[in-house]
Design a protein around this motif. Structure first.
Motif, PDB file in Angstrom:
ATOM      1  N   LEU A 217       0.825  -1.204   0.000  1.00 31.37           N
ATOM      2  CA  LEU A 217       0.000   0.000   0.000  1.00 31.37           C
ATOM      3  C   LEU A 217       0.859   1.255   0.000  1.00 31.37           C
ATOM      4  N   ARG A 218       0.422   2.249  -0.763  1.00 33.25           N
ATOM      5  CA  ARG A 218       1.054   3.566  -0.677  1.00 33.25           C
ATOM      6  C   ARG A 218       0.452   4.358   0.484  1.00 33.25           C
ATOM      7  N   SER A 219      -0.876   4.255   0.634  1.00 34.07           N
ATOM      8  CA  SER A 219      -1.529   5.009   1.700  1.00 34.07           C
ATOM      9  C   SER A 219      -2.923   4.465   1.971  1.00 34.07           C
ATOM     10  N   ILE A 220      -3.451   4.831   3.140  1.00 36.78           N
ATOM     11  CA  ILE A 220      -4.850   4.616   3.506  1.00 36.78           C
ATOM     12  C   ILE A 220      -5.409   5.987   3.851  1.00 36.78           C
ATOM     13  N   SER A 221      -6.488   6.398   3.168  1.00 40.70           N
ATOM     14  CA  SER A 221      -7.036   7.737   3.356  1.00 40.70           C
ATOM     15  C   SER A 221      -8.544   7.687   3.526  1.00 40.70           C
ATOM     16  N   ALA A 222      -9.089   8.726   4.163  1.00 41.16           N
ATOM     17  CA  ALA A 222     -10.532   8.921   4.227  1.00 41.16           C
ATOM     18  C   ALA A 222     -10.908   9.891   3.115  1.00 41.16           C
ATOM     19  N   ALA A 223     -11.933   9.548   2.322  1.00 42.65           N
ATOM     20  CA  ALA A 223     -12.305  10.347   1.157  1.00 42.65           C
ATOM     21  C   ALA A 223     -13.671  10.987   1.354  1.00 42.65           C
ATOM     22  N   THR A 224     -13.813  12.237   0.907  1.00 41.01           N
ATOM     23  CA  THR A 224     -15.072  12.957   1.072  1.00 41.01           C
ATOM     24  C   THR A 224     -16.130  12.544   0.067  1.00 41.01           C
ATOM     25  N   SER A 225     -15.712  11.908  -1.024  1.00 41.45           N
ATOM     26  CA  SER A 225     -16.681  11.474  -2.024  1.00 41.45           C
ATOM     27  C   SER A 225     -16.171  10.233  -2.725  1.00 41.45           C
ATOM     28  N   SER A 226     -17.102   9.478  -3.278  1.00 38.38           N
ATOM     29  CA  SER A 226     -16.737   8.277  -4.017  1.00 38.38           C
ATOM     30  C   SER A 226     -16.038   8.661  -5.306  1.00 38.38           C
ATOM     31  N   PRO A 227     -15.017   7.910  -5.724  1.00 39.67           N
ATOM     32  CA  PRO A 227     -14.355   8.196  -6.991  1.00 39.67           C
ATOM     33  C   PRO A 227     -15.274   8.041  -8.199  1.00 39.67           C
ATOM     34  N   VAL A 228     -16.382   7.335  -8.049  1.00 44.96           N
ATOM     35  CA  VAL A 228     -17.352   7.183  -9.135  1.00 44.96           C
ATOM     36  C   VAL A 228     -18.738   7.205  -8.527  1.00 44.96           C
ATOM     37  N   GLU A 229     -19.705   7.791  -9.242  1.00 45.67           N
ATOM     38  CA  GLU A 229     -21.057   7.872  -8.717  1.00 45.67           C
ATOM     39  C   GLU A 229     -21.667   6.483  -8.618  1.00 45.67           C
ATOM     40  N   PRO A 230     -22.144   6.072  -7.436  1.00 43.72           N
ATOM     41  CA  PRO A 230     -22.740   4.747  -7.284  1.00 43.72           C
ATOM     42  C   PRO A 230     -23.902   4.551  -8.244  1.00 43.72           C
ATOM     43  N   GLY A 231     -23.920   3.422  -8.935  1.00 38.46           N
ATOM     44  CA  GLY A 231     -25.018   3.094  -9.824  1.00 38.46           C
ATOM     45  C   GLY A 231     -24.878   3.629 -11.229  1.00 38.46           C
ATOM     46  N   ARG A 232     -23.991   4.623 -11.445  1.00 40.18           N
ATOM     47  CA  ARG A 232     -23.915   5.223 -12.777  1.00 40.18           C
ATOM     48  C   ARG A 232     -23.457   4.202 -13.812  1.00 40.18           C
ATOM     49  N   LEU A 233     -22.429   3.423 -13.484  1.00 42.04           N
ATOM     50  CA  LEU A 233     -21.972   2.421 -14.436  1.00 42.04           C
ATOM     51  C   LEU A 233     -23.008   1.316 -14.598  1.00 42.04           C
ATOM     52  N   GLU A 234     -23.709   0.985 -13.512  1.00 38.62           N
ATOM     53  CA  GLU A 234     -24.730  -0.054 -13.591  1.00 38.62           C
ATOM     54  C   GLU A 234     -25.881   0.371 -14.496  1.00 38.62           C
ATOM     55  N   GLN A 235     -26.098   1.688 -14.625  1.00 35.80           N
ATOM     56  CA  GLN A 235     -27.146   2.187 -15.501  1.00 35.80           C
ATOM     57  C   GLN A 235     -26.684   2.247 -16.952  1.00 35.80           C
ATOM     58  N   GLY A 236     -25.420   1.926 -17.181  1.00 32.32           N
ATOM     59  CA  GLY A 236     -24.918   1.862 -18.543  1.00 32.32           C
ATOM     60  C   GLY A 236     -24.474   3.192 -19.109  1.00 32.32           C
ATOM     61  N   ALA A 237     -24.395   4.247 -18.284  1.00 30.23           N
ATOM     62  CA  ALA A 237     -24.009   5.567 -18.786  1.00 30.23           C
ATOM     63  C   ALA A 237     -22.496   5.684 -18.824  1.00 30.23           C
ATOM     64  N   ALA A 238     -21.872   4.875 -19.668  1.00 27.71           N
ATOM     65  CA  ALA A 238     -20.415   4.823 -19.696  1.00 27.71           C
ATOM     66  C   ALA A 238     -19.810   6.152 -20.123  1.00 27.71           C
ATOM     67  N   ARG A 239     -20.387   6.775 -21.148  1.00 24.45           N
ATOM     68  CA  ARG A 239     -19.817   8.026 -21.644  1.00 24.45           C
ATOM     69  C   ARG A 239     -19.933   9.120 -20.586  1.00 24.45           C
ATOM     70  N   SER A 240     -21.097   9.207 -19.936  1.00 22.63           N
ATOM     71  CA  SER A 240     -21.297  10.218 -18.907  1.00 22.63           C
ATOM     72  C   SER A 240     -20.391   9.973 -17.715  1.00 22.63           C
ATOM     73  N   ALA A 241     -20.251   8.700 -17.324  1.00 19.84           N
ATOM     74  CA  ALA A 241     -19.392   8.376 -16.188  1.00 19.84           C
ATOM     75  C   ALA A 241     -17.954   8.754 -16.483  1.00 19.84           C
ATOM     76  N   ALA A 242     -17.513   8.506 -17.716  1.00 20.86           N
ATOM     77  CA  ALA A 242     -16.133   8.825 -18.074  1.00 20.86           C
ATOM     78  C   ALA A 242     -15.895  10.324 -18.021  1.00 20.86           C
ATOM     79  N   SER A 243     -16.863  11.131 -18.498  1.00 20.27           N
ATOM     80  CA  SER A 243     -16.673  12.574 -18.499  1.00 20.27           C
ATOM     81  C   SER A 243     -16.711  13.141 -17.093  1.00 20.27           C
TER      82      SER A 243
END
Length: 268
Positions: A217-243
């Motif tokens: 491990l390089r580090s363990i940190s507490a994050a204020t937000s998820s690196p990706v919106e939960p459910g966005r990829l599951e909804q298939g919005a790949a282009r929107s998620a990438a942007s």
């Protein structure tokens, strides 16, 4: 071009999200710096790794022969050792936990934990939080059991292994309460204002894995937000998620009790 990720849904699936940066994108460095300002480094990173912050908690306390170590350098902490499952008849665990019974972290302002992984094998690991520690049993001097909040993750899988590094995000909603190794039903919500202990564990998962293991491990940190919106990829919005994630390459894994189930990859 963007490819729509395939999605596998499973009852009670637990997810682990990790990503690799697109270093060719001009805004990557800028957004990475902004995200770091919002996060709190707990171990490693700018704080460096210190051996006195960690101690072994292996199945030897129950008569097993597993053993773990945390090899600390300024820039990395290597969790490694050997998981023995023969002595205890298919069971076994090896872990490193934070030291001190009077330590406390207020993580209530954050959305989860980010594990910055430098290198890993193909085994499955568990990250654990505790919000309560009881006095030792006066009869035998052992620690008394309390609820553990656990999250399983497997940082490597086939060609997408994190041999060159990556991040694992542990959302609070993904933590599972357990007591003495069994899932705890109707548990009170975790108290994020008083986190007393953190652990990294290698376990057999009922005889599914054993032998040498290594996670750097390089580090363990507490994050204020998820690196990706939960459910966005599951909804298939790949282009929107990438942007919305500033052109980071995302990998999303779904886990069930039986192990790894699905890998979703966005390619550009």
């Amino acid at each position: 071009s963007s490819k729509q990720p395939t999605t596998a849904r499973a009852t009670n699936a637990r997810t682990s999200t990790f990503y690799l940066p697109d270093t060719n994108h001009p805004t990557s460095a800028k957004n990475t710096a902004m995200n770091k300002e919002k996060n709190q480094t707990l171990f490693g990173g700018s704080r460096s790794w210190k051996a006195e912050d960690w101690t072994a908690s292996d199945d030897r306390v129950r008569g097993g022969k597993s053993q773990s170590f945390l090899e600390c350098h300024n820039s990395t902490g290597r969790f490694h050792g050997n998981l023995d499952i023969q002595t205890l008849g298919g069971a076994g665990f090896a872990s490193q936990r934070t030291t001190g019974e009077d330590r406390s972290w207020d993580l209530s302002a954050y959305a989860g934990i980010v594990l910055d992984i430098a290198e890993a094998d193909d085994k499955r690991y568990t990250f654990i939080l505790k919000d309560e520690l009881l006095p030792r049993n006066p009869d035998n001097g052992r620690e008394q059991a309390t609820i553990s909040w656990e999250y399983d993750f497997k940082p490597c899988f086939g060609e997408s292994s994190l041999e060159k590094g990556g991040l694992v995000f542990v959302p609070w909603s993904g933590l599972k309460p357990t007591y003495r190794g069994k899932e705890k039903e109707h548990a009170d919500p975790i108290n994020l204002k008083t986190i007393k202990r953190m652990s990294i564990m290698m376990r057999s998962f009922f005889g599914d894995q054993e032998g040498p293991f290594s996670l750097t491990l390089r580090s363990i940190s507490a994050a204020t937000s998820s690196p990706v919106e939960p459910g966005r990829l599951e909804q298939g919005a790949a282009r929107s998620a990438a942007s919305n994630t500033n052109r980071w390459t995302w990998y999303r894994q779904s886990f069930t009790v039986s192990g790894f189930e699905q890998l979703n990859l966005i390619e550009r």
